[in-house]
Design a protein around this motif. Structure first.
Motif, short mmCIF file in Angstrom:
data_model
loop_
_atom_site.label_atom_id
_atom_site.label_comp_id
_atom_site.label_asym_id
_atom_site.label_seq_id
_atom_site.Cartn_x
_atom_site.Cartn_y
_atom_site.Cartn_z
N LEU A 1 0.83 -1.20 0.00
CA LEU A 1 0.00 0.00 0.00
C LEU A 1 0.87 1.25 0.00
CD1 LEU A 1 -2.78 1.22 -0.01
CD2 LEU A 1 -2.84 1.01 2.47
N THR A 2 1.95 1.24 0.77
CA THR A 2 2.87 2.37 0.77
C THR A 2 3.49 2.57 -0.60
OG1 THR A 2 3.39 2.00 3.10
CG2 THR A 2 4.96 3.29 1.84
N ALA A 3 3.92 1.48 -1.21
CA ALA A 3 4.50 1.57 -2.56
C ALA A 3 3.46 2.04 -3.56
CB ALA A 3 5.07 0.22 -2.97
N ALA A 4 2.23 1.58 -3.44
CA ALA A 4 1.17 1.98 -4.37
C ALA A 4 0.87 3.47 -4.26
CB ALA A 4 -0.09 1.17 -4.12
N LEU A 5 0.87 4.00 -3.04
CA LEU A 5 0.66 5.44 -2.87
C LEU A 5 1.80 6.24 -3.50
CD1 LEU A 5 -0.80 5.75 0.72
CD2 LEU A 5 -1.93 6.29 -1.42
N GLY A 6 3.01 5.76 -3.35
CA GLY A 6 4.15 6.43 -3.97
C GLY A 6 4.10 6.38 -5.48
N ILE A 7 3.73 5.23 -6.02
CA ILE A 7 3.61 5.10 -7.47
C ILE A 7 2.49 6.00 -7.99
CG2 ILE A 7 2.98 3.49 -9.32
CD1 ILE A 7 4.45 1.32 -7.62
N ALA A 8 1.37 6.01 -7.30
CA ALA A 8 0.26 6.87 -7.71
C ALA A 8 0.66 8.34 -7.63
CB ALA A 8 -0.97 6.60 -6.84
N GLY A 9 1.40 8.71 -6.60
CA GLY A 9 1.89 10.09 -6.48
C GLY A 9 2.81 10.46 -7.62
N SER A 10 3.65 9.54 -8.01
CA SER A 10 4.57 9.78 -9.13
C SER A 10 3.81 9.93 -10.44
CB SER A 10 5.57 8.64 -9.21
OG SER A 10 6.45 8.84 -10.28
N VAL A 11 2.83 9.07 -10.66
CA VAL A 11 2.04 9.13 -11.88
C VAL A 11 1.23 10.42 -11.92
CG1 VAL A 11 0.12 8.05 -13.12
CG2 VAL A 11 1.96 6.64 -12.20
N ILE A 12 0.63 10.80 -10.82
CA ILE A 12 -0.15 12.04 -10.76
C ILE A 12 0.75 13.24 -10.98
CG2 ILE A 12 -1.44 13.55 -9.19
CD1 ILE A 12 -2.71 10.98 -8.06
#
Length: 86
Positions: A31-42
């Motif tokens: 979940l932490t990695a997913a939030l970081g990936i989503a933040g990067s994509v956004i």
């Protein structure tokens, strides 16, 4: 290749953003990695929309970090509002 680079940067940034923020964060590595990936994509898409990045260019480390911090802030606000409504 650009999406893979965005995911790798987002993964690293998500872990770093978790260490920087305090309080109850997302539980679990994925979940932490997913939030970081989503933040990067956004951050990539917002940066392109604002003209900061050219087409085919992904958000830099700092942009991805800010995107991850924003998502973690939103996550904390959602969790806080759930806790007070019960």
């Amino acid at each position: 290749m650009e999406l893979i680079w965005t995911i790798v940067i987002g993964f690293i940034v998500g872990v770093l953003a978790k260490f920087v923020t305090h309080g109850p964060g997302p539980q679990g590595f994925f979940l932490t990695a997913a939030l970081g990936i989503a933040g990067s994509v956004i951050a990539t898409f917002v940066g392109r929309a604002l003209g900061w990045y050219a087409a085919g260019q992904s958000a830099g480390f700092i942009g991805a970090f800010v995107g991850a911090l924003v998502l973690l802030f939103i996550y904390h606000m959602v969790i806080k509002s759930r806790g007070t409504s019960t």
